[in-house]
Design an enzyme around this catalytic site. Structure first.
Site, mmCIF file in Angstrom:
data_model
loop_
_atom_site.group_PDB
_atom_site.id
_atom_site.type_symbol
_atom_site.label_atom_id
_atom_site.label_comp_id
_atom_site.label_asym_id
_atom_site.label_seq_id
_atom_site.Cartn_x
_atom_site.Cartn_y
_atom_site.Cartn_z
ATOM 1 N N LYS A 1 0.869 -1.182 0.000
ATOM 2 C CA LYS A 1 0.000 0.000 0.000
ATOM 3 C C LYS A 1 0.902 1.227 0.000
ATOM 4 C CE LYS A 1 -4.500 0.826 0.256
ATOM 5 N NZ LYS A 1 -5.597 -0.065 -0.181
HETATM 6 P P1 NAD Z 1 -13.260 7.665 -2.685
HETATM 7 O O1 NAD Z 1 -12.281 8.695 -2.322
HETATM 8 O O2 NAD Z 1 -13.639 7.475 -4.109
HETATM 9 O O3 NAD Z 1 -14.629 7.869 -1.875
HETATM 10 C C1 NAD Z 1 -14.664 7.970 -0.472
HETATM 11 C C2 NAD Z 1 -16.055 8.408 -0.035
HETATM 12 O O4 NAD Z 1 -16.093 8.453 1.399
HETATM 13 C C3 NAD Z 1 -16.461 9.780 -0.522
HETATM 14 O O5 NAD Z 1 -17.851 9.803 -0.772
HETATM 15 C C4 NAD Z 1 -16.124 10.674 0.677
HETATM 16 O O6 NAD Z 1 -16.893 11.869 0.687
HETATM 17 C C5 NAD Z 1 -16.503 9.755 1.820
HETATM 18 N N1 NAD Z 1 -15.821 10.095 3.071
HETATM 19 C C6 NAD Z 1 -14.553 10.539 3.241
HETATM 20 N N2 NAD Z 1 -14.319 10.761 4.547
HETATM 21 C C7 NAD Z 1 -15.451 10.444 5.203
HETATM 22 C C8 NAD Z 1 -15.841 10.478 6.568
HETATM 23 N N3 NAD Z 1 -14.995 10.922 7.512
HETATM 24 N N4 NAD Z 1 -17.088 10.074 6.889
HETATM 25 C C9 NAD Z 1 -17.939 9.640 5.925
HETATM 26 N N5 NAD Z 1 -17.636 9.593 4.626
HETATM 27 C C10 NAD Z 1 -16.409 10.005 4.269
HETATM 28 O O7 NAD Z 1 -12.647 6.305 -2.070
HETATM 29 P P2 NAD Z 1 -12.980 4.813 -2.499
HETATM 30 O O8 NAD Z 1 -11.979 4.404 -3.527
HETATM 31 O O9 NAD Z 1 -14.431 4.680 -2.768
HETATM 32 O O10 NAD Z 1 -12.579 4.017 -1.169
HETATM 33 C C11 NAD Z 1 -13.479 3.865 -0.079
HETATM 34 C C12 NAD Z 1 -13.030 2.701 0.783
HETATM 35 O O11 NAD Z 1 -12.992 1.506 -0.016
HETATM 36 C C13 NAD Z 1 -11.630 2.826 1.376
HETATM 37 O O12 NAD Z 1 -11.597 2.182 2.632
HETATM 38 C C14 NAD Z 1 -10.760 2.061 0.394
HETATM 39 O O13 NAD Z 1 -9.568 1.579 0.985
HETATM 40 C C15 NAD Z 1 -11.698 0.912 0.072
HETATM 41 N N6 NAD Z 1 -11.391 0.227 -1.193
HETATM 42 C C16 NAD Z 1 -11.368 0.899 -2.387
HETATM 43 C C17 NAD Z 1 -11.125 0.197 -3.555
HETATM 44 C C18 NAD Z 1 -11.157 0.865 -4.906
HETATM 45 O O14 NAD Z 1 -11.158 0.122 -5.907
HETATM 46 N N7 NAD Z 1 -11.241 2.170 -5.014
HETATM 47 C C19 NAD Z 1 -10.854 -1.187 -3.515
HETATM 48 C C20 NAD Z 1 -10.898 -1.834 -2.291
HETATM 49 C C21 NAD Z 1 -11.166 -1.117 -1.139
#
Ligand code: NAD
Length: 416
Positions: free
Chosen positions: A108
């Site tokens: 990561k």
């Molecule tokens: P992103 O940045 O696209 O979206 C994050 C969302 O969470 C946004 O809507 C943001 O406004 C919201 N957010 C941020 N801080 C917040 C808070 N304090 N309280 C509530 N909402 C909040 O990120 P993402 O890629 O969708 O990732 C989200 C989660 O999924 C993370 O834990 C990431 O590690 C995990 N993840 C992502 C992927 C991927 O393919 N992008 C894959 C596996 C896991």
């Protein structure tokens, strides 16, 4: 909001590792080998900001374990992205990649910054400097970054370009790129799609119907918004969603078409007409069939776990529950489906993207989604069989499979 506890995120994730290691009967030396990251890089990332000042951000890349193949894992831009958090996320990638049986180790990266407050030019400069500073650490067959919280396909395009300026055209150096630059179709929706594939299997095993099932989603970014759309396609009723600004609720179900249009205009889900507003704390305590945390880590902790009313918690975010919250929910009979299974769809399609880049070939959407379905379903079935055979939770089963595979390959390769 995430809660601060005595323990770091990495120590918390290692509690889950230790439970699995104990059940597998791994000897102490093997546990010590598998728990710690193999390599860590910290870099200073200086950026000339738009106002002329210089900011120096902390950047990291942690390679947790590479015994099963090249290191693979996302890059996070967030104010809390410190070394301990990146270590935790890197270790989760090791167990996740082993669980879904794709040929990668776990890594990561991250930069401690607030991307929402930065301009596109500042983010471009930050990404290029970060890439140049970790460039000797990554390679197509060594370590392949991808998007995560706070980063997206544009970030990957900048990383690929900065790496290419040193090494020549190398699309396979990152995944999650725009399709025009060698990205895979279906990568943007993959984590949400994989989440819904898992939700379907869980619902079947628990005798629940997804048709009309009430689903609440915290976080409406890459993962949350696709989970909402695909869950709605299979018949779920999305009763609440939130982003960093707060949430919206309608017990009859939110019209996602209107929600997407509203977010396009307003930049947030908050304020959608025909919905009630609620906070990011309240959304986690709504009565629903499935609660999907899809934002940040440690949002469910010992203080609010007793108030969670969902029947099933589906961890689309990484590490959204503290170990204490996990225990409380299990004791209360709430099924928790763990992150390393639920959100693996993203890295699975990243694997497809990397393979396509190696072959200079492009798959169609049908093939991507079909192969994703096969891998997710087979991983889920493996976990479910272990739950039934060993009498353990979904998380314990998932960690037992992932950790067991990494331990076995370490032995085959002569590490132990
Ligand atoms: P992103 O940045 O696209 O979206 C994050 C969302 O969470 C946004 O809507 C943001 O406004 C919201 N957010 C941020 N801080 C917040 C808070 N304090 N309280 C509530 N909402 C909040 O990120 P993402 O890629 O969708 O990732 C989200 C989660 O999924 C993370 O834990 C990431 O590690 C995990 N993840 C992502 C992927 C991927 O393919 N992008 C894959 C596996 C896991």
């Amino acid at each position: 909001m995430a809660v601060s506890t005595e323990m770091s995120t990495f120590e918390e994730v290692n509690q889950f590792f230790d439970q699995a290691a104990e059940r597998l009967g791994l000897e102490d030396g093997v546990r010590r080998l598998l728990r710690r990251p193999w390599r860590e890089l910290q870099v200073a990332v200086p950026v000339r900001m738009d106002d002329g000042s210089i900011e120096v951000f902390n950047g990291y890349r942690v390679q947790h374990n590479g015994v099963r193949g090249p290191y693979k894992g996302g890059v996070r831009y967030h104010p809390d992205a410190d070394l301990e958090e990146i270590r935790a996320l890197a270790s989760l990638m090791t167990w996740k990649n082993a669980l879904v049986d794709i040929p990668f180790g776990g890594a990561k990266g991250g930069v401690q910054c607030a991307p929402g407050t930065m301009s596109e030019a500042e983010l471009n400069a930050l990404t290029r400097r970060y890439t140049v500073n970790i460039e000797h650490f990554i390679a197509v067959n060594r370590d392949i970054p991808a998007p995560d919280l706070g980063t997206n396909s544009q970030t990957m395009a900048w990383m690929m370009d900065a790496y290419g300026q040193i090494h020549g055209y190398t699309p396979g150096i990152v995944t999650g790129k725009p399709v025009e630059l060698g990205g895979s179709v279906g990568r943007d929706s993959a984590t949400g799609r994989g989440t819904v594939y898992v939700m379907r299997e869980v619902a079947r095993d628990l005798g629940m119907s997804l048709t009309g099932g009430r689903v609440v989603i915290q976080g409406f970014g890459q993962v949350g918004s696709w989970t909402a759309r695909i869950a709605a396609e299979v018949g779920c009723k999305i009763t609440a969603v939130s982003d960093v600004n707060g949430g919206v609720y309608n017990e009859d179900g939110i019209d996602l078409g209107r929600l997407m249009a509203h977010r396009e205009d307003a930049g947030t889900v908050v304020g959608l007409s025909g919905t009630d507003m609620l906070t990011n704390e309240e959304i986690l305590e709504l009565d629903c069939d499935m609660l999907v945390p899809a934002a940040i880590d440690r949002v469910i902790h010992s203080a609010n776990a007793p108030r969670v009313k969902a029947r099933v918690v589906v961890e689309a975010a990484n590490h959204p529950l503290t170990p204490e919250a996990d225990r409380i929910l299990n004791d209360r009979g709430i099924t928790v489906v763990p992150d390393i299974l639920v959100n693996a769809g993203g890295v699975v399609v990243s694997y497809f993207e990397w393979t396509q880049n190696l072959y200079q070939h492009q798959w169609g959407m049908g093939r991507v989604n079909e192969e994703l379905l096969q891998i997710m379903t087979s991983a889920y079935r493996n976990v479910r069989e272990t739950v039934e055979r060993e009498g353990v939770t979904y998380r314990e089963a998932a960690f037992m499979i992932g950790v067991g595979r990494v331990a076995h390959v370490s032995e085959l390769r002569g590490f132990i």
